[in-house]
Write an enzyme that holds these catalytic residues in place. Sequence first.
Site, mmCIF file in Angstrom:
data_model
loop_
_atom_site.group_PDB
_atom_site.id
_atom_site.type_symbol
_atom_site.label_atom_id
_atom_site.label_comp_id
_atom_site.label_asym_id
_atom_site.label_seq_id
_atom_site.Cartn_x
_atom_site.Cartn_y
_atom_site.Cartn_z
ATOM 1 N N CYS A 151 0.835 -1.202 0.000
ATOM 2 C CA CYS A 151 0.000 0.000 0.000
ATOM 3 C C CYS A 151 0.876 1.260 0.000
ATOM 4 O O CYS A 151 1.550 1.533 -0.988
ATOM 5 C CB CYS A 151 -0.971 -0.056 1.182
ATOM 6 S SG CYS A 151 -2.336 1.104 0.994
ATOM 7 N N HIS A 175 -3.627 -5.399 0.456
ATOM 8 C CA HIS A 175 -3.040 -5.819 1.740
ATOM 9 C C HIS A 175 -3.010 -7.357 1.840
ATOM 10 O O HIS A 175 -3.980 -7.948 2.289
ATOM 11 C CB HIS A 175 -3.855 -5.250 2.898
ATOM 12 C CG HIS A 175 -3.658 -3.789 3.080
ATOM 13 N ND1 HIS A 175 -2.688 -3.267 3.908
ATOM 14 C CD2 HIS A 175 -4.282 -2.733 2.519
ATOM 15 C CE1 HIS A 175 -2.735 -1.950 3.855
ATOM 16 N NE2 HIS A 175 -3.692 -1.588 3.018
ATOM 17 N N GLU A 190 -1.660 -9.138 3.947
ATOM 18 C CA GLU A 190 -1.654 -9.591 5.345
ATOM 19 C C GLU A 190 -3.052 -9.746 5.920
ATOM 20 O O GLU A 190 -3.236 -10.385 6.957
ATOM 21 C CB GLU A 190 -0.837 -8.615 6.211
ATOM 22 C CG GLU A 190 -1.473 -7.244 6.462
ATOM 23 C CD GLU A 190 -1.272 -6.236 5.322
ATOM 24 O OE1 GLU A 190 -0.947 -6.672 4.195
ATOM 25 O OE2 GLU A 190 -1.443 -5.038 5.550
ATOM 26 N N SER A 210 0.823 -13.823 37.817
ATOM 27 C CA SER A 210 -0.541 -13.311 37.944
ATOM 28 C C SER A 210 -1.565 -14.421 37.769
ATOM 29 O O SER A 210 -2.751 -14.203 37.935
ATOM 30 C CB SER A 210 -0.770 -12.262 36.859
ATOM 31 O OG SER A 210 -0.763 -12.899 35.591
ATOM 32 N N GLY A 249 -1.974 -15.541 34.871
ATOM 33 C CA GLY A 249 -2.223 -15.406 33.441
ATOM 34 C C GLY A 249 -1.193 -16.159 32.612
ATOM 35 O O GLY A 249 -0.194 -16.657 33.134
ATOM 36 N N VAL A 250 -1.450 -16.225 31.310
ATOM 37 C CA VAL A 250 -0.614 -17.030 30.426
ATOM 38 C C VAL A 250 0.818 -16.483 30.340
ATOM 39 O O VAL A 250 1.780 -17.231 30.475
ATOM 40 C CB VAL A 250 -1.208 -17.042 28.992
ATOM 41 C CG1 VAL A 250 -0.400 -17.940 28.086
ATOM 42 C CG2 VAL A 250 -2.647 -17.481 29.024
ATOM 43 N N ASP A 251 0.936 -15.164 30.124
ATOM 44 C CA ASP A 251 2.256 -14.613 29.820
ATOM 45 C C ASP A 251 3.238 -14.792 30.979
ATOM 46 O O ASP A 251 4.354 -15.279 30.791
ATOM 47 C CB ASP A 251 2.152 -13.121 29.466
ATOM 48 C CG ASP A 251 1.214 -12.885 28.298
ATOM 49 O OD1 ASP A 251 0.909 -13.859 27.591
ATOM 50 O OD2 ASP A 251 0.785 -11.740 28.107
ATOM 51 N N SER A 252 2.823 -14.397 32.177
ATOM 52 C CA SER A 252 3.772 -14.497 33.286
ATOM 53 C C SER A 252 4.063 -15.967 33.598
ATOM 54 O O SER A 252 5.185 -16.318 33.977
ATOM 55 C CB SER A 252 3.271 -13.756 34.531
ATOM 56 O OG SER A 252 2.076 -14.309 35.020
ATOM 57 N N SER A 253 3.065 -16.837 33.412
ATOM 58 C CA SER A 253 3.296 -18.259 33.698
ATOM 59 C C SER A 253 4.300 -18.869 32.731
ATOM 60 O O SER A 253 5.208 -19.597 33.133
ATOM 61 C CB SER A 253 1.981 -19.057 33.613
ATOM 62 O OG SER A 253 1.021 -18.485 34.451
#
Length: 507
Positions: free
Chosen positions: A79, A167, A169, A221, A223-227
């Site tokens: 683009c 685009h 993507e 926490s 949550g997924v990320d910290s785990s």
Amino acid sequence: MHEKIVILDFGSQTTQLIGRRVRELDTYCEIIPYNKFPKKDTTIKGVILSGSPFSVYDENAFKIDLNEIRGKYPILGICYGAQFMAYTNGGKVESAGTREYGRAHLTSFCKDNVLFKGVRENTQVWMSHGDTITAVPDNFKKIASTDKVEIAAYQLEGEQVWGVQFHPEVFHSEDGTQILKNFVVDVCGCKQDWSPGSFIESTVAELKAQLGDDKVVLALSGGVDSSVAAVLLNRAIGKNLTCIFVDHGLLRKNEFKNVLDDYECLGLNVIGVDARAKFFAELAGVTEPERKRKIIGKGFIDVFDEEAHKIKDVKWLAQGTIYPDCIESLSITGTVIKSHHNVGGLPEKMNLKLCEPLRLLFKDEVRRVGRELGMPDHLISRHPFPGPGLGVRILGDITPEKVNILQEADDIFIQGLRDWNLYDKVWQAGVILLPVQSVGVMGDERTYERAVALRAVASTDGMTADWVHLPYEFLGKISNDIINKVKGVNRVTYDISSKPPATIEWE
Ligand code: XMP
């Protein structure tokens, strides 16, 4: 160092999507502000120029010196990226009058051009542009058209440089991934060997080298990320990692215990801190949403800081920051908005070095890494849950009694979603305790009790969301169960607002 594709970001809303698509091709890529090309990086295999909210002839349009990259790497302009290359080489870019937005079809294209290998005739592409390339310089060869756009794609003759007006993507570009693959694999020669396994292997080695025998703390926490960050670090440095999980009293029913058990099963060195009394005392009588958030945020930092300093010689603070948190997004004024952190304020306060092993991953990649690390699915596929927890779902002041009521109602809803096989079809769900009482009748008795709202949304990133059309039978059953089983609630409503204009959380 892994070979990579660099995506130069000219501020388009779909730049991150380009990154995701390239990653889905098992190829590592980095999104970099348009004016910060990493000249000395020897691992770059190709460059993609993103779209932009600007027109090429806007005074403030983002511009680069193409000579820095042209002839050195294969280039794909998307683009604005395509318009910019055409325009700066003497082509013509004109306002299309009205913005063309939506589906179009490649009515003709050069089938023998490597960019279109495997692309189907008349394939659908997604357009979103206000400007059109109306003429290209002599050495630019038109290689595709749609019924509305004559120059939908071009290649520079004798060069590894392409431009596409559409685009690839975007999901609606049917062969978009194929086109990107042709560029990334066939043109740039990327080996497609970026996988959760290879990520884990190289990251564990890097963490070992970076951290040596240093001690590290990390705030879990649930949550997924910290785990996932914790499990990865645990694999690299074992007991030198101490994880701290704070119970602020605003977690889901039994969550503190369940999550602690999970973490212990994973072999993590984790300290659970029961700080409920502190939070309830500080929150007593506070009704203003932002004030509540501030109290919870600051309380969390204080508790974490105190616990972390009980560990001798801690040098590092690890966080589960992921890639979308780190990408320096460009605002239209050209100012770079700096990265933010998961646990706002912690790094500033603690004076520790920061370690963010997931900072290169998108959310779905974090999940794939978690699975590869052998983490249980219920930890990996958890719905997001806000840091301030049930605190932003109890409207008005917070008391332990209200938390109990909400935990019970929330548990019935979430368990119900699981039992009805709906949990994984919903991006996030929860119950909100409303500051409203209404009249009801139970047995022969008049009741005057609380109302709750159920919320279940579909989303991909939390930035926009729509309410989920849960089956009526399911909603009816949950409503009945809550009213019958949760003392203090006699009315259940379902929130059918989308974001925007509403938000996912009520506070
Ligand atoms: P909103 O309510 O802004 O929420 O539509 C978007 C997503 O962010 C989560 N959220 C938070 N997460 N700390 C967090 O870690 C917070 O203060 C916070 N506030 C909202 C929300 O649950 C949703 O997933």
